[in-house]
Design a protein around this motif. Sequence first.
Motif, short mmCIF file in Angstrom:
data_model
loop_
_atom_site.label_atom_id
_atom_site.label_comp_id
_atom_site.label_asym_id
_atom_site.label_seq_id
_atom_site.Cartn_x
_atom_site.Cartn_y
_atom_site.Cartn_z
N SER A 138 0.83 -1.21 0.00
CA SER A 138 0.00 0.00 0.00
C SER A 138 0.87 1.26 0.00
CB SER A 138 -0.92 0.01 1.22
OG SER A 138 -0.17 -0.01 2.43
N GLN A 139 2.09 1.13 0.54
CA GLN A 139 3.01 2.27 0.54
C GLN A 139 3.42 2.67 -0.88
OE1 GLN A 139 3.86 3.93 3.22
NE2 GLN A 139 3.20 2.56 4.86
N LEU A 140 3.35 1.71 -1.79
CA LEU A 140 3.77 1.99 -3.17
C LEU A 140 2.76 2.84 -3.92
CD1 LEU A 140 5.12 -1.55 -4.20
CD2 LEU A 140 6.38 0.37 -3.22
N GLN A 141 1.58 2.99 -3.37
CA GLN A 141 0.56 3.78 -4.06
C GLN A 141 0.93 5.26 -4.12
OE1 GLN A 141 -3.04 2.89 -1.94
NE2 GLN A 141 -3.28 0.87 -2.89
N ILE A 142 1.83 5.68 -3.23
CA ILE A 142 2.31 7.06 -3.24
C ILE A 142 3.53 7.13 -4.15
CG2 ILE A 142 3.20 8.95 -1.85
CD1 ILE A 142 1.69 7.77 0.51
N LEU A 143 3.52 8.08 -5.05
CA LEU A 143 4.59 8.23 -6.02
C LEU A 143 5.95 8.40 -5.34
CD1 LEU A 143 4.86 8.42 -9.14
CD2 LEU A 143 4.86 10.92 -8.87
N ASN A 144 6.95 7.74 -5.91
CA ASN A 144 8.34 7.83 -5.46
C ASN A 144 8.60 7.17 -4.11
OD1 ASN A 144 8.86 9.22 -7.79
ND2 ASN A 144 9.14 11.22 -6.82
N GLN A 145 7.72 6.26 -3.71
CA GLN A 145 7.99 5.44 -2.53
C GLN A 145 8.26 4.00 -2.99
OE1 GLN A 145 5.59 7.79 1.01
NE2 GLN A 145 4.95 5.74 0.45
N VAL A 146 9.28 3.38 -2.39
CA VAL A 146 9.73 2.07 -2.86
C VAL A 146 9.95 1.12 -1.69
CG1 VAL A 146 10.90 3.19 -4.81
CG2 VAL A 146 12.22 2.61 -2.76
N LEU A 147 10.02 -0.16 -2.03
CA LEU A 147 10.46 -1.19 -1.09
C LEU A 147 11.88 -1.57 -1.49
CD1 LEU A 147 7.27 -3.47 -0.96
CD2 LEU A 147 7.79 -1.40 0.35
N PHE A 148 12.75 -1.70 -0.49
CA PHE A 148 14.18 -1.85 -0.74
C PHE A 148 14.66 -3.22 -0.27
CE2 PHE A 148 18.66 -1.06 0.53
CZ PHE A 148 19.16 -0.63 -0.70
N GLU A 167 16.31 8.45 1.93
CA GLU A 167 16.18 8.72 0.51
C GLU A 167 17.22 7.94 -0.28
OE1 GLU A 167 16.54 12.90 -0.02
OE2 GLU A 167 14.53 13.34 0.72
N LEU A 168 16.85 7.55 -1.48
CA LEU A 168 17.76 6.92 -2.43
C LEU A 168 17.75 7.73 -3.71
CD1 LEU A 168 17.00 3.08 -2.26
CD2 LEU A 168 18.90 4.29 -1.21
N ASN A 169 18.89 7.71 -4.38
CA ASN A 169 18.97 8.34 -5.70
C ASN A 169 19.10 7.23 -6.73
OD1 ASN A 169 20.50 9.58 -8.11
ND2 ASN A 169 19.85 11.37 -6.95
N ILE A 170 18.04 7.05 -7.51
CA ILE A 170 18.02 6.00 -8.54
C ILE A 170 17.83 6.65 -9.90
CG2 ILE A 170 16.94 3.85 -9.31
CD1 ILE A 170 15.84 3.54 -6.50
N ASN A 171 18.80 6.42 -10.77
CA ASN A 171 18.75 7.04 -12.09
C ASN A 171 18.51 8.55 -11.98
OD1 ASN A 171 19.11 4.52 -13.15
ND2 ASN A 171 17.10 4.36 -14.09
N ILE A 177 12.48 5.16 0.88
CA ILE A 177 12.33 3.76 1.28
C ILE A 177 11.20 3.67 2.31
CG2 ILE A 177 13.44 1.79 2.40
CD1 ILE A 177 16.10 2.80 1.39
N LYS A 178 10.17 2.89 1.98
CA LYS A 178 9.03 2.75 2.87
C LYS A 178 8.80 1.31 3.35
CE LYS A 178 7.64 6.91 3.42
NZ LYS A 178 7.56 7.51 4.75
N GLY A 179 9.73 0.44 3.03
CA GLY A 179 9.62 -0.94 3.47
C GLY A 179 10.82 -1.73 3.00
#
Length: 385
Positions: A138-148, A167-171, A177-179
Amino acid sequence: MLRRFFGKIPLAWQQLMKEKMRLAVALAGIAFADILMFAQMGFEGALFDSSIALHKHFNTDLVVVSRNFETIYSIRDFSQDFLYQARGYAGVESVSPVYIGLGKWNNLETHSLQTILIVGTDPANKILAFPEFDANRSQLQILNQVLFDQAAFPKIIDLLQQQSQVELNINEVTVLIKGLFSLGKSFASSGSIITSDLTFLRVFPSHQANQIAVGLVKLKPGANPQQVIQTLQTGLSDNVRVLTPQGFIDVERNYWSKTTPIGFIFGVGVIVSFMVGSVIVYQILYSDVAAHLSEYAMLKAMGYTNNYLLGVLAQEAMFLAVLGYFPGLILASGFYALAASATMLPVIMTLERCINIFLLTLIMCFVSGAIAMGKLHSADPADLL
């Protein structure tokens, strides 16, 4: 027959124990060869296990991929229109498109750019059989939140406890990171990230939204997978392939074992290790026969046949194989634990590998013994006169 066989064992053991230093060198050589074979097979197993780790966690009955699909680490996308067409076929309950790509992230500790596998999906779809994915999708429903994937950076747990958000910098895109979940590193990536489909397209701005890497198909209860595969393969475009989950895994495994040089290198490493051990055992047995050639000639003069003496030498080879194997197994187990901790790869000791290496050790010693047996034929009782 068994009594006759085991009756020779004390003589074989006595021959080996006459030169304790030579025996110690032989056992060390066999153990070393076993460690080399364990290492090669261990890393080869880690290569295969890590490359198919994601495949094993897909929650699906069938998998749709591009006709040219070889590996998820060099993905060949296809139009998701073909996947949605599959919903109209008998036996199909639902479909889920999945984006997969390799991105670059800045390591939080070294600040170096590393390759990471990124999986994008609609958070509403339960595509992965991770408990952590279920709990946090459910955390992924918010833009720019990821599971790591915490295997990419084990210290992330402590970091999340110290900070309210990481925070992570990807590309060159900042995400939060939310999980966490645990998938593990592979030979092609330092870890994995799960995002929503919208976040994935933000991280890969040039990626076309209708191009997907994998299509997951759930079947209705009672549907025959093979029959549905045949129907879909006939009805859908020639641009796609329909596979079972095991078939999907097999394609990936075949790519790493047959197409890439790394799989070949590990196989050659096992052969070289086997040859090294064979040479060591041959030298020991040959030297033993040469040093006691007069004694073997005396035994012949006493009426012992060549077959009996060859049996003694074969038993020496068997003793060397068994006694050299177990130190190699113990040291290899320690090496596996060290390698797994240092690389975060699944370098795991398995029963099947233990049995295979033991059989190779027996073959190695018996082959060497068979070659060294040629020296026994030169033991002539006439030389004693």
